[in-house]
Design an enzyme around this catalytic site. Sequence first.
Site, PDB file in Angstrom:
ATOM      1  N   THR A 177     -44.302  -6.009   7.455  1.00 26.69           N
ATOM      2  CA  THR A 177     -45.456  -6.485   6.422  1.00 26.69           C
ATOM      3  C   THR A 177     -45.381  -6.049   5.036  1.00 26.69           C
ATOM      4  O   THR A 177     -44.986  -4.909   4.939  1.00 26.69           O
ATOM      5  CB  THR A 177     -46.760  -6.172   7.243  1.00 26.69           C
ATOM      6  OG1 THR A 177     -48.059  -6.367   6.636  1.00 26.69           O
ATOM      7  CG2 THR A 177     -46.606  -4.444   7.514  1.00 26.69           C
TER       8      THR A 177
ATOM      9  N   TYR B 273     -52.111   0.656  10.055  1.00 25.14           N
ATOM     10  CA  TYR B 273     -51.351  -0.629  10.698  1.00 25.14           C
ATOM     11  C   TYR B 273     -50.005  -0.826   9.552  1.00 25.14           C
ATOM     12  O   TYR B 273     -48.901  -0.790  10.311  1.00 25.14           O
ATOM     13  CB  TYR B 273     -52.089  -1.929  10.326  1.00 25.14           C
ATOM     14  CG  TYR B 273     -51.007  -3.168  10.299  1.00 25.14           C
ATOM     15  CD1 TYR B 273     -50.594  -3.475  11.344  1.00 25.14           C
ATOM     16  CD2 TYR B 273     -51.076  -3.687   8.906  1.00 25.14           C
ATOM     17  CE1 TYR B 273     -49.802  -4.823  11.382  1.00 25.14           C
ATOM     18  CE2 TYR B 273     -50.320  -5.193   9.069  1.00 25.14           C
ATOM     19  CZ  TYR B 273     -49.637  -5.325  10.219  1.00 25.14           C
ATOM     20  OH  TYR B 273     -48.909  -6.520  10.175  1.00 25.14           O
TER      21      TYR B 273
END
Length: 337
Positions: A117, A141
Site C-alpha cells: 500500500t 495498517y
Amino acid sequence: MSVLVTGGAGYIGSHMVQALVEAGESVVVIDNLSTGFSQFLPQGVPLFIGDAGDENLVEGVIAAHGVESVIHFAGSVVVPESMRDPLAYYRNNTMTTRSLLNATVKAGVGRFIFSSTAAVYGNPDQVPVSESAPTRPLSPYGSSKLMAEIMLHDTASAHGMNYVALRYFNVAGADPQARMGLATVGATHLLKIAVEAATGQRAKIDVFGTDYPTPDGSCIRDFIHVTDLAQAHRAALSYLRGGGASITLNCGYGRGYSVLETIEAVRKVSGRNFAVQYGPRRPGDIMTMIADTSRMRSTLDWTPQYDDLETIARHALAWEEKLFRERHGELQQAVSA
Ligand code: UDP
C-alpha cells in the site's frame, strides 16, 4: 500447475481471480470469508475456507493443486480500525504473511506477489512519490504492510524466491460487467460513500477538509480502477515467470484528482445532485498522494484500460445500484417471509 490467490473472495482478490480465469489460468482460492463473498468467485474455482496463515491448510492446498505462484491479498485494510486495534492488524497482515511465507518456502514455491500500500510512505516529502522515497507509515495498517514487505524481501533473498510487492494507491471502481465490486458494509472510502449517496443510501457526503493548500482546498488522490489493478498483477506474474528479479512497484495512474472533483464525477455520471457537507479535516489524512509510476510502466507489460475518473465512477455506481437492488430484494423477502 495453479496460482493460489489468498483473499480471492474479497474486493480486489475477486477481480484478480476473474482476470486469471479469463486468461485461462488454473486458480485456487483460500479465503476465510471474514470480508469476502464466495458468490464473487467464478464457477469451478476451488475455494478453501480458512486462514491464509494456517500453514497446514496452505501446504495441503499447494501440494494438492500444484501451486507454482502465490498472490497474497488476504488481510485487513481499514486505517482507522488499525488505529483502534493495532494488534489485529499485526496479526492479520504481518503474522499471516509470515506463516504464509513459511508454508510457501517449505513447499518450494518460487513466485510471490504481495498486496502492499501507498500507506507505507506516510506523508511524502514530494509527489509523485517514487518507490525509493522514505517509508514512514502513519498507521498500524501501513506499518503492518511495511513489516510484511521487509519479511518478504529477506525471505526471498534467503530462499531463492522472486516477488513483486505492489504498493496500491486508491483502488476504486468495480468490474465493468458488475459481476463483483466493493460490498463491505460500513466502508469508509470516498468513492464508495459518494455512490452510496448517489443511490440514496446516505443523506449526504462529508468533505473532510477544504482548507488544504491545493487548487480547490480538498485532498488529492491517485485512483486506480480495480480491473486495471488486477491486470497489473497478471503482468507481474508474467514478469516473474519470465525470470524477472524481485521488485517493489507503485500501482496508480500517476495522476491526482481532488475530493471535490471525485464527488463531482459521481454527481455527473449519476445525474443525482446529492448533498455535500463541507467539514473539518480528518485526522491523519495525507494532503496529496500521487504515484510515480515510471518504474511500474518500465517493468511491467501493462496498459491501463480505465484511466478515467468518470469511468471509474460509472462502474462503481453500476455495481452499487446492483448491490442495493439485491440487498433491498433480500430485505423485502425477509419482511414478507
Ligand atoms: N474523504 C472525504 N469524505 C468521505 C471519505 C473520504 O472527504 O466521506 C476524503 C478523505 O479525507 C481523503 C480522501 O477522501 O482525503 C480519500 O479518502 P479514502 O478514505 O477514500 O482513502 P485514503 O486515501 O484515506 O486511503
